[in-house]
Design a protein around this motif. Sequence first.
Motif, PDB file in Angstrom:
ATOM      1  N   UNK A 146      -7.893  -1.753  -9.923  1.00 57.52           N
ATOM      2  CA  UNK A 146      -8.353  -0.038  -9.841  1.00 57.52           C
ATOM      3  C   UNK A 146      -7.640   0.487  -8.645  1.00 57.52           C
ATOM      4  N   UNK A 147      -7.247  -0.362  -7.751  1.00 55.20           N
ATOM      5  CA  UNK A 147      -6.387   0.119  -6.638  1.00 55.20           C
ATOM      6  C   UNK A 147      -5.080   0.285  -7.019  1.00 55.20           C
ATOM      7  N   UNK A 148      -4.389  -0.256  -8.007  1.00 55.40           N
ATOM      8  CA  UNK A 148      -2.947  -0.240  -8.496  1.00 55.40           C
ATOM      9  C   UNK A 148      -2.635   1.042  -9.089  1.00 55.40           C
ATOM     10  N   UNK A 149      -1.535   1.622  -8.829  1.00 56.94           N
ATOM     11  CA  UNK A 149      -1.136   2.991  -9.357  1.00 56.94           C
ATOM     12  C   UNK A 149       0.327   2.567  -9.687  1.00 56.94           C
ATOM     13  N   UNK A 150       1.046   1.564  -9.532  1.00 55.50           N
ATOM     14  CA  UNK A 150       2.544   1.528 -10.194  1.00 55.50           C
ATOM     15  C   UNK A 150       2.746   0.026  -9.995  1.00 55.50           C
ATOM     16  N   UNK A 151       3.619  -0.649 -10.963  1.00 62.73           N
ATOM     17  CA  UNK A 151       4.180  -1.842 -10.665  1.00 62.73           C
ATOM     18  C   UNK A 151       5.680  -1.874 -10.987  1.00 62.73           C
ATOM     19  N   UNK A 206      14.324  -8.368 -11.013  1.00 67.65           N
ATOM     20  CA  UNK A 206      14.984  -9.448 -11.981  1.00 67.65           C
ATOM     21  C   UNK A 206      14.757 -10.953 -11.735  1.00 67.65           C
ATOM     22  N   UNK A 207      14.318 -11.343 -10.532  1.00 67.42           N
ATOM     23  CA  UNK A 207      14.213 -12.623 -10.049  1.00 67.42           C
ATOM     24  C   UNK A 207      12.608 -13.064 -10.476  1.00 67.42           C
ATOM     25  N   UNK A 208      11.976 -12.319 -10.886  1.00 65.91           N
ATOM     26  CA  UNK A 208      10.632 -12.446 -11.420  1.00 65.91           C
ATOM     27  C   UNK A 208       9.482 -12.047 -10.133  1.00 65.91           C
ATOM     28  N   UNK A 209       9.820 -11.111  -9.331  1.00 74.14           N
ATOM     29  CA  UNK A 209       9.084 -10.499  -8.037  1.00 74.14           C
ATOM     30  C   UNK A 209       8.351  -9.454  -8.723  1.00 74.14           C
ATOM     31  N   UNK A 210       7.211  -9.461  -8.991  1.00 77.28           N
ATOM     32  CA  UNK A 210       6.384  -8.315  -9.274  1.00 77.28           C
ATOM     33  C   UNK A 210       5.818  -7.343  -8.153  1.00 77.28           C
ATOM     34  N   UNK A 211       6.020  -6.303  -7.774  1.00 72.41           N
ATOM     35  CA  UNK A 211       5.651  -5.448  -6.959  1.00 72.41           C
ATOM     36  C   UNK A 211       4.374  -4.708  -7.489  1.00 72.41           C
ATOM     37  N   UNK A 212       3.380  -4.667  -6.920  1.00 71.56           N
ATOM     38  CA  UNK A 212       2.141  -3.667  -7.012  1.00 71.56           C
ATOM     39  C   UNK A 212       2.068  -2.807  -5.945  1.00 71.56           C
ATOM     40  N   UNK A 213       2.227  -1.360  -6.299  1.00 70.14           N
ATOM     41  CA  UNK A 213       1.852  -0.397  -5.271  1.00 70.14           C
ATOM     42  C   UNK A 213       0.155   0.003  -5.503  1.00 70.14           C
ATOM     43  N   UNK A 214      -0.228  -0.030  -4.439  1.00 67.05           N
ATOM     44  CA  UNK A 214      -1.891   0.207  -4.509  1.00 67.05           C
ATOM     45  C   UNK A 214      -2.254   1.386  -3.532  1.00 67.05           C
ATOM     46  N   UNK A 215      -3.383   1.780  -3.793  1.00 63.07           N
ATOM     47  CA  UNK A 215      -3.999   3.045  -3.228  1.00 63.07           C
ATOM     48  C   UNK A 215      -5.237   2.968  -2.949  1.00 63.07           C
ATOM     49  N   UNK A 216      -5.665   2.846  -1.738  1.00 63.52           N
ATOM     50  CA  UNK A 216      -7.228   2.391  -1.572  1.00 63.52           C
ATOM     51  C   UNK A 216      -7.893   3.851  -1.872  1.00 63.52           C
ATOM     52  N   UNK A 217      -9.020   3.469  -2.485  1.00 62.29           N
ATOM     53  CA  UNK A 217     -10.151   4.539  -2.918  1.00 62.29           C
ATOM     54  C   UNK A 217     -10.624   5.334  -1.713  1.00 62.29           C
ATOM     55  N   UNK A 218     -10.604   6.690  -1.963  1.00 62.07           N
ATOM     56  CA  UNK A 218     -11.187   7.384  -0.805  1.00 62.07           C
ATOM     57  C   UNK A 218     -10.744   8.774  -0.415  1.00 62.07           C
ATOM     58  N   UNK A 261       0.686  -1.227  -0.072  1.00 59.38           N
ATOM     59  CA  UNK A 261       0.068  -0.068  -0.039  1.00 59.38           C
ATOM     60  C   UNK A 261       0.914   1.187  -0.175  1.00 59.38           C
ATOM     61  N   UNK A 262       0.337   2.269  -0.661  1.00 56.73           N
ATOM     62  CA  UNK A 262       1.156   3.472  -0.798  1.00 56.73           C
ATOM     63  C   UNK A 262       1.479   4.230   0.500  1.00 56.73           C
ATOM     64  N   UNK A 263       0.594   3.849   1.620  1.00 58.39           N
ATOM     65  CA  UNK A 263       0.865   4.379   2.812  1.00 58.39           C
ATOM     66  C   UNK A 263       2.116   3.765   3.502  1.00 58.39           C
ATOM     67  N   UNK A 264       2.478   2.287   3.180  1.00 60.12           N
ATOM     68  CA  UNK A 264       3.371   1.772   3.928  1.00 60.12           C
ATOM     69  C   UNK A 264       4.903   2.187   3.251  1.00 60.12           C
ATOM     70  N   UNK A 265       4.757   2.918   2.197  1.00 57.49           N
ATOM     71  CA  UNK A 265       6.111   3.312   1.790  1.00 57.49           C
ATOM     72  C   UNK A 265       6.684   4.825   2.259  1.00 57.49           C
ATOM     73  N   UNK A 266       7.934   4.837   2.525  1.00 58.57           N
ATOM     74  CA  UNK A 266       8.327   6.295   3.138  1.00 58.57           C
ATOM     75  C   UNK A 266       7.903   7.173   2.200  1.00 58.57           C
TER      76      UNK A 266
END
Length: 122
Positions: free
Chosen positions: A101-106, A110-122, A52-57
């Motif tokens: 719809x919650x995903x804002x970035x991806x 290199x090892x196949x780990x896909x990270x999705x950054x999400x933001x809850x609507x509101x 979640x976006x809020x978990x990022x610095x």
Amino acid sequence: MITILAAGVTLAFAMAANAQTQATQPPAEAPATAPEAPGAAQTQIRSVNIVDMTELPEATQTQVNEVVAQGGEASLQQLRTTIDANPEIKSALEAKGLTSANVIAASMGPEGALTLVTKKAG
């Protein structure tokens, strides 16, 4: 991670589009890869991480917002369409009570780990 997010959105689009192409077409005799991205065509999703976006610095949040703004709504919609077309990614989001719809970035590691950054609507 910030650099990966900036470059990762484009990489995720390319990787996901390639994955869709591979799923619908039989493999070619000699797959062509771009010289600047060797091995990118073979990248497969091995894990999906949802942050979640809020978990990022705060500094990272700012940079993610800049990347999203630069990509525009069309890029974001393309990312979401790609996610919806991939059952593995869609399922990982649903397990967290989220949708594309919650995903804002991806970002694709290199090892196949896909990270999705999400933001809850509101």
